[in-house]
Design a protein around this motif. Structure first.
Motif, PDB file in Angstrom:
ATOM      1  N   PHE A 149       4.624  -1.149  -9.471  1.00  0.00           N
ATOM      2  CA  PHE A 149       3.214  -0.788  -9.498  1.00  0.00           C
ATOM      3  C   PHE A 149       3.111   0.719  -9.644  1.00  0.00           C
ATOM      4  CE2 PHE A 149       2.882  -4.861  -7.268  1.00  0.00           C
ATOM      5  CZ  PHE A 149       1.851  -5.444  -7.993  1.00  0.00           C
ATOM      6  N   ALA A 150       2.466   1.162 -10.705  1.00  0.00           N
ATOM      7  CA  ALA A 150       2.223   2.587 -10.902  1.00  0.00           C
ATOM      8  C   ALA A 150       0.888   2.983 -10.283  1.00  0.00           C
ATOM      9  CB  ALA A 150       2.227   2.922 -12.385  1.00  0.00           C
ATOM     10  N   PHE A 151      -0.041   2.020 -10.163  1.00  0.00           N
ATOM     11  CA  PHE A 151      -1.358   2.289  -9.597  1.00  0.00           C
ATOM     12  C   PHE A 151      -1.905   1.022  -8.977  1.00  0.00           C
ATOM     13  CE2 PHE A 151      -5.959   1.902  -9.965  1.00  0.00           C
ATOM     14  CZ  PHE A 151      -6.373   3.018  -9.251  1.00  0.00           C
ATOM     15  N   VAL A 152      -2.502   1.127  -7.810  1.00  0.00           N
ATOM     16  CA  VAL A 152      -3.298   0.061  -7.197  1.00  0.00           C
ATOM     17  C   VAL A 152      -4.531   0.726  -6.592  1.00  0.00           C
ATOM     18  CG1 VAL A 152      -1.375  -1.491  -6.733  1.00  0.00           C
ATOM     19  CG2 VAL A 152      -2.016   0.161  -5.003  1.00  0.00           C
ATOM     20  N   ASN A 153      -5.685   0.077  -6.738  1.00  0.00           N
ATOM     21  CA  ASN A 153      -6.880   0.689  -6.159  1.00  0.00           C
ATOM     22  C   ASN A 153      -7.113   0.175  -4.738  1.00  0.00           C
ATOM     23  OD1 ASN A 153      -8.048  -1.853  -6.602  1.00  0.00           O
ATOM     24  ND2 ASN A 153      -9.871  -1.055  -7.606  1.00  0.00           N
ATOM     25  N   LYS A 154      -8.090   0.777  -4.049  1.00  0.00           N
ATOM     26  CA  LYS A 154      -8.357   0.430  -2.652  1.00  0.00           C
ATOM     27  C   LYS A 154      -8.730  -1.041  -2.492  1.00  0.00           C
ATOM     28  CE  LYS A 154     -10.956   4.244  -2.155  1.00  0.00           C
ATOM     29  NZ  LYS A 154     -11.899   5.205  -1.581  1.00  0.00           N
ATOM     30  N   ARG A 155      -9.504  -1.574  -3.426  1.00  0.00           N
ATOM     31  CA  ARG A 155      -9.926  -2.978  -3.324  1.00  0.00           C
ATOM     32  C   ARG A 155      -8.724  -3.911  -3.449  1.00  0.00           C
ATOM     33  NH1 ARG A 155     -12.633  -6.592  -0.804  1.00  0.00           N
ATOM     34  NH2 ARG A 155     -13.469  -8.226  -2.111  1.00  0.00           N
ATOM     35  N   PHE A 156      -7.775  -3.592  -4.311  1.00  0.00           N
ATOM     36  CA  PHE A 156      -6.541  -4.366  -4.439  1.00  0.00           C
ATOM     37  C   PHE A 156      -5.840  -4.425  -3.079  1.00  0.00           C
ATOM     38  CE2 PHE A 156      -1.968  -4.504  -4.991  1.00  0.00           C
ATOM     39  CZ  PHE A 156      -1.754  -5.466  -5.963  1.00  0.00           C
ATOM     40  N   LEU A 157      -5.751  -3.279  -2.410  1.00  0.00           N
ATOM     41  CA  LEU A 157      -5.098  -3.230  -1.108  1.00  0.00           C
ATOM     42  C   LEU A 157      -5.885  -4.031  -0.073  1.00  0.00           C
ATOM     43  CD1 LEU A 157      -4.109   0.537  -1.160  1.00  0.00           C
ATOM     44  CD2 LEU A 157      -2.609  -1.436  -1.563  1.00  0.00           C
ATOM     45  N   TYR A 191      -4.851  -2.911 -10.880  1.00  0.00           N
ATOM     46  CA  TYR A 191      -3.533  -2.310 -10.750  1.00  0.00           C
ATOM     47  C   TYR A 191      -2.955  -2.054 -12.127  1.00  0.00           C
ATOM     48  CZ  TYR A 191      -1.789  -7.019 -11.762  1.00  0.00           C
ATOM     49  OH  TYR A 191      -1.535  -8.237 -12.351  1.00  0.00           O
ATOM     50  N   THR A 192      -1.946  -1.201 -12.160  1.00  0.00           N
ATOM     51  CA  THR A 192      -1.157  -0.969 -13.362  1.00  0.00           C
ATOM     52  C   THR A 192       0.282  -1.220 -12.969  1.00  0.00           C
ATOM     53  OG1 THR A 192      -2.678   0.731 -14.134  1.00  0.00           O
ATOM     54  CG2 THR A 192      -0.489   0.709 -15.126  1.00  0.00           C
ATOM     55  N   LEU A 211      -7.795  -6.665  -0.626  1.00  0.00           N
ATOM     56  CA  LEU A 211      -7.637  -8.087  -0.923  1.00  0.00           C
ATOM     57  C   LEU A 211      -6.275  -8.632  -0.507  1.00  0.00           C
ATOM     58  CD1 LEU A 211      -9.278  -8.198  -4.462  1.00  0.00           C
ATOM     59  CD2 LEU A 211     -10.149  -9.296  -2.392  1.00  0.00           C
ATOM     60  N   THR A 212      -5.245  -7.826  -0.643  1.00  0.00           N
ATOM     61  CA  THR A 212      -3.892  -8.285  -0.342  1.00  0.00           C
ATOM     62  C   THR A 212      -3.487  -8.038   1.106  1.00  0.00           C
ATOM     63  OG1 THR A 212      -2.900  -6.184  -1.018  1.00  0.00           O
ATOM     64  CG2 THR A 212      -3.107  -7.910  -2.703  1.00  0.00           C
ATOM     65  N   GLY A 213      -4.177  -7.105   1.787  1.00  0.00           N
ATOM     66  CA  GLY A 213      -3.789  -6.767   3.142  1.00  0.00           C
ATOM     67  C   GLY A 213      -2.554  -5.874   3.193  1.00  0.00           C
ATOM     68  N   LEU A 214      -2.147  -5.355   2.051  1.00  0.00           N
ATOM     69  CA  LEU A 214      -0.970  -4.492   1.979  1.00  0.00           C
ATOM     70  C   LEU A 214      -1.387  -3.033   2.013  1.00  0.00           C
ATOM     71  CD1 LEU A 214       0.852  -6.407  -0.895  1.00  0.00           C
ATOM     72  CD2 LEU A 214       1.459  -6.438   1.536  1.00  0.00           C
ATOM     73  N   ASP A 215      -0.437  -2.166   2.311  1.00  0.00           N
ATOM     74  CA  ASP A 215      -0.714  -0.740   2.195  1.00  0.00           C
ATOM     75  C   ASP A 215      -0.028  -0.214   0.940  1.00  0.00           C
ATOM     76  OD1 ASP A 215       2.024   0.321   2.895  1.00  0.00           O
ATOM     77  OD2 ASP A 215       1.538  -0.655   4.796  1.00  0.00           O
ATOM     78  N   ARG A 216      -0.471   0.941   0.489  1.00  0.00           N
ATOM     79  CA  ARG A 216       0.002   1.519  -0.776  1.00  0.00           C
ATOM     80  C   ARG A 216       1.519   1.722  -0.775  1.00  0.00           C
ATOM     81  NH1 ARG A 216      -3.657   3.520  -4.322  1.00  0.00           N
ATOM     82  NH2 ARG A 216      -5.190   3.700  -2.659  1.00  0.00           N
ATOM     83  N   GLU A 217       2.065   2.181   0.342  1.00  0.00           N
ATOM     84  CA  GLU A 217       3.504   2.441   0.416  1.00  0.00           C
ATOM     85  C   GLU A 217       4.317   1.158   0.261  1.00  0.00           C
ATOM     86  OE1 GLU A 217       1.255   3.602   2.768  1.00  0.00           O
ATOM     87  OE2 GLU A 217       1.154   5.553   1.796  1.00  0.00           O
ATOM     88  N   VAL A 263       3.427  -1.810  -1.200  1.00  0.00           N
ATOM     89  CA  VAL A 263       3.335  -2.430  -2.517  1.00  0.00           C
ATOM     90  C   VAL A 263       4.051  -1.604  -3.596  1.00  0.00           C
ATOM     91  CG1 VAL A 263       1.128  -1.510  -3.366  1.00  0.00           C
ATOM     92  CG2 VAL A 263       1.770  -3.826  -3.940  1.00  0.00           C
ATOM     93  N   THR A 264       4.080  -0.289  -3.454  1.00  0.00           N
ATOM     94  CA  THR A 264       4.794   0.504  -4.453  1.00  0.00           C
ATOM     95  C   THR A 264       6.299   0.465  -4.218  1.00  0.00           C
ATOM     96  OG1 THR A 264       4.349   2.529  -3.190  1.00  0.00           O
ATOM     97  CG2 THR A 264       2.881   2.046  -5.033  1.00  0.00           C
ATOM     98  N   ALA A 265       6.723   0.313  -2.974  1.00  0.00           N
ATOM     99  CA  ALA A 265       8.157   0.235  -2.683  1.00  0.00           C
ATOM    100  C   ALA A 265       8.723  -1.155  -2.980  1.00  0.00           C
ATOM    101  CB  ALA A 265       8.418   0.591  -1.224  1.00  0.00           C
ATOM    102  N   ASP A 266       7.910  -2.212  -2.783  1.00  0.00           N
ATOM    103  CA  ASP A 266       8.379  -3.582  -2.955  1.00  0.00           C
ATOM    104  C   ASP A 266       7.329  -4.410  -3.698  1.00  0.00           C
ATOM    105  OD1 ASP A 266       9.532  -6.095  -2.788  1.00  0.00           O
ATOM    106  OD2 ASP A 266       9.084  -6.347  -0.655  1.00  0.00           O
ATOM    107  N   PRO A 267       7.403  -4.477  -5.032  1.00  0.00           N
ATOM    108  CA  PRO A 267       6.400  -5.222  -5.798  1.00  0.00           C
ATOM    109  C   PRO A 267       6.318  -6.701  -5.421  1.00  0.00           C
ATOM    110  CG  PRO A 267       7.756  -3.887  -7.251  1.00  0.00           C
ATOM    111  CD  PRO A 267       8.372  -3.815  -5.901  1.00  0.00           C
ATOM    112  N   LEU A 268       7.400  -7.269  -4.931  1.00  0.00           N
ATOM    113  CA  LEU A 268       7.368  -8.682  -4.548  1.00  0.00           C
ATOM    114  C   LEU A 268       6.458  -8.934  -3.349  1.00  0.00           C
ATOM    115  CD1 LEU A 268      11.069  -9.782  -5.058  1.00  0.00           C
ATOM    116  CD2 LEU A 268       9.108 -10.261  -6.507  1.00  0.00           C
ATOM    117  N   SER A 269       6.160  -7.899  -2.570  1.00  0.00           N
ATOM    118  CA  SER A 269       5.258  -8.075  -1.432  1.00  0.00           C
ATOM    119  C   SER A 269       3.889  -8.560  -1.897  1.00  0.00           C
ATOM    120  CB  SER A 269       5.134  -6.782  -0.632  1.00  0.00           C
ATOM    121  OG  SER A 269       4.595  -5.745  -1.433  1.00  0.00           O
ATOM    122  N   PHE A 270       3.460  -8.120  -3.076  1.00  0.00           N
ATOM    123  CA  PHE A 270       2.189  -8.574  -3.637  1.00  0.00           C
ATOM    124  C   PHE A 270       2.244 -10.059  -3.968  1.00  0.00           C
ATOM    125  CE2 PHE A 270       0.063  -9.536  -7.740  1.00  0.00           C
ATOM    126  CZ  PHE A 270      -1.230  -9.595  -7.259  1.00  0.00           C
TER     127      PHE A 270
END
Length: 86
Positions: free
Chosen positions: A44-52, A31-32, A54-60, A62-69
């Motif tokens: 988060f400016a960037f997260v890759n598919k593997r990051f998602l 991630y960036t 591993l976390t079970g989160l979706d791109r929308e 994690v980018t809307a709420d960084p604390l979700s990570f």
């Protein structure tokens, strides 16, 4: 004495599209995160598919709420919570 062969790399791989493709498809989560010079919550400016994966989160989310990570690894660290080692 044998000389090692010179390595050559294709110049077409040296493009932003190729770098983005490779980063998106790494086997590790990457991630960036960007912190504003004025402070506030980093985003988060960037997260890759593997990051998602591993976390079970979706791109929308994690980018809307960084604390979700961080909540994935530190339950209770959300609004007003503190991340502290156990």
């Amino acid at each position: 004495m044998l000389k090692p062969k010179a390595r050559t790399f294709p110049t077409t791989v040296n493009t932003p599209q190729a770098a983005n493709y490779l980063t998106e498809n790494l086997l590790v989560g990457t991630y960036t995160m960007i912190q504003s010079a004025t402070g506030g919550m980093a985003r988060f400016a960037f997260v890759n598919k593997r990051f998602l994966d591993l976390t079970g989160l979706d791109r929308e989310t994690v980018t809307a709420d960084p604390l979700s990570f961080f909540a994935c690894f530190h339950p209770g660290a959300g609004e007003g919570g503190h991340i502290r080692p156990e």
